[in-house]
Structures are given as structure tokens and as C-alpha cells.
Design a protein around this motif. Structure first.
Motif, mmCIF file in Angstrom:
data_model
loop_
_atom_site.group_PDB
_atom_site.id
_atom_site.type_symbol
_atom_site.label_atom_id
_atom_site.label_comp_id
_atom_site.label_asym_id
_atom_site.label_seq_id
_atom_site.Cartn_x
_atom_site.Cartn_y
_atom_site.Cartn_z
ATOM 1 N N GLU A 103 57.166 49.369 36.347
ATOM 2 C CA GLU A 103 57.033 49.258 34.896
ATOM 3 C C GLU A 103 56.957 47.791 34.466
ATOM 4 O O GLU A 103 56.149 47.422 33.604
ATOM 5 N N GLN A 104 57.780 46.938 35.071
ATOM 6 C CA GLN A 104 57.726 45.507 34.761
ATOM 7 C C GLN A 104 56.375 44.929 35.161
ATOM 8 O O GLN A 104 55.785 44.133 34.435
ATOM 9 N N TYR A 105 55.879 45.344 36.331
ATOM 10 C CA TYR A 105 54.589 44.840 36.786
ATOM 11 C C TYR A 105 53.461 45.250 35.846
ATOM 12 O O TYR A 105 52.566 44.451 35.535
ATOM 13 N N ALA A 106 53.496 46.502 35.371
ATOM 14 C CA ALA A 106 52.463 46.980 34.456
ATOM 15 C C ALA A 106 52.427 46.149 33.179
ATOM 16 O O ALA A 106 51.363 45.977 32.570
ATOM 17 N N PHE A 107 53.572 45.606 32.781
ATOM 18 C CA PHE A 107 53.631 44.761 31.590
ATOM 19 C C PHE A 107 53.165 43.336 31.897
ATOM 20 O O PHE A 107 52.491 42.695 31.080
ATOM 21 N N VAL A 108 53.510 42.824 33.078
ATOM 22 C CA VAL A 108 53.197 41.440 33.452
ATOM 23 C C VAL A 108 51.724 41.254 33.801
ATOM 24 O O VAL A 108 51.104 40.242 33.441
ATOM 25 N N HIS A 109 51.133 42.232 34.474
ATOM 26 C CA HIS A 109 49.804 42.048 35.058
ATOM 27 C C HIS A 109 48.699 41.701 34.062
ATOM 28 O O HIS A 109 47.877 40.820 34.342
ATOM 29 N N PRO A 110 48.619 42.346 32.898
ATOM 30 C CA PRO A 110 47.546 41.971 31.965
ATOM 31 C C PRO A 110 47.597 40.504 31.535
ATOM 32 O O PRO A 110 46.552 39.883 31.326
ATOM 33 N N ALA A 111 48.793 39.945 31.428
ATOM 34 C CA ALA A 111 48.933 38.542 31.016
ATOM 35 C C ALA A 111 48.781 37.589 32.201
ATOM 36 O O ALA A 111 48.387 36.432 32.019
ATOM 37 N N LEU A 112 49.083 38.078 33.404
ATOM 38 C CA LEU A 112 48.934 37.275 34.628
ATOM 39 C C LEU A 112 48.095 38.089 35.618
ATOM 40 O O LEU A 112 48.634 38.720 36.537
ATOM 41 N N PRO A 113 46.777 38.108 35.459
ATOM 42 C CA PRO A 113 45.918 38.975 36.276
ATOM 43 C C PRO A 113 46.005 38.698 37.774
ATOM 44 O O PRO A 113 45.700 39.597 38.571
ATOM 45 N N GLU A 114 46.392 37.485 38.168
ATOM 46 C CA GLU A 114 46.479 37.196 39.607
ATOM 47 C C GLU A 114 47.761 37.739 40.224
ATOM 48 O O GLU A 114 47.932 37.701 41.453
ATOM 49 N N ALA A 115 48.657 38.268 39.402
ATOM 50 C CA ALA A 115 49.900 38.827 39.912
ATOM 51 C C ALA A 115 49.631 40.115 40.687
ATOM 52 O O ALA A 115 48.753 40.904 40.322
ATOM 53 N N ARG A 116 50.387 40.316 41.752
ATOM 54 C CA ARG A 116 50.290 41.527 42.561
ATOM 55 C C ARG A 116 51.677 42.144 42.703
ATOM 56 O O ARG A 116 52.684 41.463 42.562
ATOM 57 N N TYR A 117 51.718 43.442 43.010
ATOM 58 C CA TYR A 117 52.993 44.133 43.170
ATOM 59 C C TYR A 117 53.090 44.701 44.574
ATOM 60 O O TYR A 117 52.196 45.430 45.023
#
Length: 255
Positions: A87-101
Motif C-alpha cells: 500500500e505504501q509503495y502504491a502511494f510512493v510510485h506515482p511520485a517516484l516512478p523509478e522506485a521499485r518494490y
């Protein structure tokens, strides 16, 4: 901010690409950034070779994103948030597209340039991670991802516990070749002592909370590992794959 970042900043100033005010402001911000709810340590990479790592559990989605954005803007190094939820990743990813989970490791990360302190990428500088059982893999995954983001070459051996010790003994050549070993086990934690008796390399033991009632959520494995008769075994906290990955990386980087 790393030494590499500071050199780039000063080069840009000398070339006239940054004003004196911008350069001073950037260097001042290199110490830490006060977000109100958190003081993000931007000088940790310069001191320790890797940016501040975020413990995501207990943080709101908004807090986690703000901290990760602050770290990502201040450094060109890899960013890691441990014990993070999908759930945290789903929130973070749009703002930081290079983020991976990494679901197994329960971690959000940005894989960037390896630190300048990263060890050579050859077989003589390999971190070996061994687990007693399959249930220990989440802790091992956290240790693996941490070590890889620090720029290490990592090998994993899963499900090699002492209940079927022939599975471990069959890996003797790999164990003897490793530069650092992370031994991860729950239950009675016997794996660390056995590996410690086989290995030339230092062994970092990680007790896990895997086991039935008398394992006391990892306390039994912790005390067993602390009481190991094998020389050269050190112990980190219960389920602390991150701490083991950092320590193994620091040892591996020593020449």
C-alpha cells in the motif's frame, strides 16, 4: 550527499552554472533537511558511504514519500525503505516512478549508482546468505537487497537447515569460498554454529521469529547464536536482515 556530489556542485559553480548563493544553499542543505516531522540526514552518505535508510513501518504514506523524495533529490545513490507495505509503495510510485518494490524483502528502493566504497565485483568479494528454512527467506531477501544496493556481489543458499544437514554439507566449497557469510535461522538457531565451524570467513548470524511456542518469537535462536561455541560468529537482532546486510557490506569492502 557524497563526495562525488560535492565535486559536481563545485565544478558547476566554477563553470558559472550555479551562483554562489545556490552553491552555499546546496552545501548547507547537505547536512540535513528539516521536514517538520523528520530531520533527513543528507550527510550520512558522506560519513558512511550510503544514504540514510528509511524504516517505513509506522510511517504514514505521506511521511514516507516526503522522506524518500528528500533523499532522492539530495543524492545520486540508491535509496532504500525497509519494512514497507504494498500500500505504501502504491502511494510512493506515482511520485517516484523509478522506485521499485521487492515483495519478499518488504522494501521500496531506487537502484542508482553504486557507492564509491563498493567492493570489487569478483568471486573473491562475495557475500553468501544461507537460510535454515524457506520461512526465513523474507529476512534473507532484506539482507540480499541491502547488500546489493551497497554494490556487493551476493549469492544465496536457501533451505539448508540442520534438520537435513547433508543439504548444507553439499555446499561446503561455496561456504569456504565466501568472503562474508550471513546465516539466518529461526527455531533453535543451530545453523549459525554449524556454518561457523565450517567457514573461514566471518559469519553474521541472524535469528528469526520463525518457530513454535518455545522459540519465543526468535529469542531462543538469538540466545543460541549468542552462546555459539564456533569462533568468528557475530549476531544481529531478531529478523534484522538489513543490519546483517550493512555489516556484511562493510566487511566485504575492507581490502
Amino acid at each position: 550527499m557524497t563526495e562525488r556530489d560535492i565535486r559536481r556542485l563545485l565544478t558547476a559553480y566554477r563553470a558559472g552554472e550555479r551562483s554562489e548563493e545556490e552553491t552555499v544553499a546546496a552545501l548547507a542543505k547537505a547536512s540535513y533537511e528539516n521536514l517538520g516531522f523528520a530531520r533527513v540526514d543528507h550527510s550520512r552518505e558522506l560519513r558512511q558511504g550510503f544514504p540514510e535508510v528509511v524504516y517505513a513501518a509506522g510511517k504514514t504514506k505521506e511521511q514516507l514519500l516526503a522522506i524518500m523524495q528528500s533523499l532522492a533529490a539530495a543524492s545520486d545513490g540508491s535509496i532504500l525503505a525497509t519494512r514497507a507495505s504494498g500500500e505504501q509503495y502504491a502511494f510512493v510510485h506515482p511520485a517516484l516512478p523509478e522506485a521499485r518494490y521487492d515483495e519478499a524483502a518488504r522494501a521500496i528502493y531506487l537502484r542508482r549508482e553504486p557507492p564509491l566504497t563498493a567492493p570489487p565485483q569478483d568471486e573473491s568479494h562475495e557475500i553468501l546468505i544461507i537460510t535454515a528454512g524457506t520461512s526465513d527467506i523474507p529476512v534473507a531477501a532484506e539482507a540480499r537487497l541491502t547488500a546489493e544496493l551497497y554494490g556487493n556481489r551476493v549469492r544465496t543458499l536457501y533451505d539448508c537447515g540442520v534438520a537435513g544437514i547433508h543439504r548444507l554439507l553439499a555446499q561446503e566449497e561455496i561456504i569456504r569460498r565466501a568472503r562474508v557469510i550471513i546465516a539466518i535461522a529461526g527455531m533453535e538457531g543451530a545453523l549459525a554454529s554449524v556454518v561457523g565451524g565450517m567457514a573461514q570467513a566471518p559469519v553474521i548470524a541472524v535469528p528469526t521469529s520463525v518457530g513454535y511456542g518455545a522459540s519465543f518469537s526468535g529469542v531462543t535462536a538469538l540466545l543460541s547464536m549468542l552462546s555459539s561455541c564456533a569462533a568468528g560468529v557475530s549476531v544481529v537482532n531478531i529478523d534484522n536482515g538489513f543490519g546483517a546486510g550493512v555489516l556484511a557490506s562493510k566487511i566485504n569492502a575492507l581490502s
